[in-house]
Write an enzyme that holds these catalytic residues in place. Sequence first.
Site, short mmCIF file in Angstrom:
data_model
loop_
_atom_site.label_atom_id
_atom_site.label_comp_id
_atom_site.label_asym_id
_atom_site.label_seq_id
_atom_site.Cartn_x
_atom_site.Cartn_y
_atom_site.Cartn_z
N GLY A 16 34.39 6.41 33.25
CA GLY A 16 35.64 6.66 34.11
C GLY A 16 35.72 8.13 34.25
O GLY A 16 36.49 8.74 33.44
N THR A 17 35.29 8.60 35.29
CA THR A 17 35.46 10.22 35.46
C THR A 17 35.05 10.54 37.00
O THR A 17 33.97 9.95 37.50
CB THR A 17 34.52 11.21 34.51
OG1 THR A 17 35.61 11.39 33.49
CG2 THR A 17 34.08 12.19 34.99
#
EC number: 3.4.25.1
Lengths: 217, 200
Positions: A16-17
């Site tokens: 998640g990024t």
Amino acid sequence: MEKRCTDSQVKGVSTGTTILAATFDGGVVIGSDSRASIGGEYVSSKTINKVIQVHDRIFSCMAGSLADAQAVTKAAKFHLSFHSVQMETPPLVIAAASVLKELCYKNKDELQAGFITAGWDRKNGAQVYVVSLGGMLIRQPVTIGGSGSTYIYGYVDAKYKPNMSKEECLQFATNALALAMGRDNVSGGVAHLVVVTESGVEHVVVPGDKLPKFHDE
Amino acid sequence: MNRADPKETCCHNDVMTPSLQAVAGLLADARSLSEVAREEASSFRSNYGHDIPLKHLSDRVAMYVHAYTLYSAVRPFGCSFILGSYDKDDGPQLYMVDPSGISHGYWGCSIGKAKQAAKTEIEKLQMKEMTCREVVKEVAKIIYIVHDEVKDKAFELELSWVGEVTNGRHELVPKDVREEAEKYAKDSLEEEDDSDEDNM
């Protein structure tokens, strides 16, 4: 109901990024979101900083396992400051990127971290380098990374122009991050932006509610 | 920039493409040090992604040479080392390392048996105002001047250069330039001989 795998160490998946970096006329804009999540189920931090300063004019964005990325950037930061003292001159951006690349490549079996290294140096001006998971090092004028990046490839391809002004580039980066954060469930929070030029470093933080809104919001 | 090799024991090698080195002294020591310089340059390139700046390479070689002066188990290196390079950003650079481990940057320097005499001749030159080709001729002349006909054996002049003229690559001076330089050197020597005879 099947329990989703909470193991965020799945090899080959960037977790998640959304991170990006783009060169403009005279400098570079580096940006990231600020969400850290576990397995896509739980937001462990809403305001984590993924843009780390590794030297005066060189920044690095983390992607992948945050623990690995933090360990690597810490080692790289130390190495670069020592290198800079030995050379009696600020390090080149390629040197910073190469230091990260060596760490990623030599330890590729244990690590799961990728980086975007960007900054300004006297010799080659503004530069952006990508160090991928396995330790590939490549230079690009603009680059995006992380899970959220998949949703903005089209936007970046269409809207990026070389030699933009600083304001245009900042707007471009903010829009890109907002679009990615809007669609990717594991990217969110605030948009951290850093502008690096010969004269200095400027931090811009755009809170979630101040991000640009698009037609469906 | 270029340099002419000191006579007797001399050799010039490539460290990495942008730089050249000349040595004087024990040839075996020189070769071993040459290899050290190559490894330093190579590992720097591998770690940092760009070619090693000459000052830093010179510092590293100097530190290595200095280490051999610290312990009784080893003897100091029996050779001096000149390193030169050309970079479009930093321009021409010249560094010398001597057996004590000192490293300095120079506009002109000399090593070997007749280094004092050569140094005197070099000090007469205004290098900042000369082009590479002019310096080649002057350097050849100096080598001929310091060669002692009586005491020294016959020598062969080796010339190589690195600079804008070679696009930053280390190359042997082309045949025509070398012949011109040698001719200039020999002619200057004859002139001096002639003027000596007149004075008598």
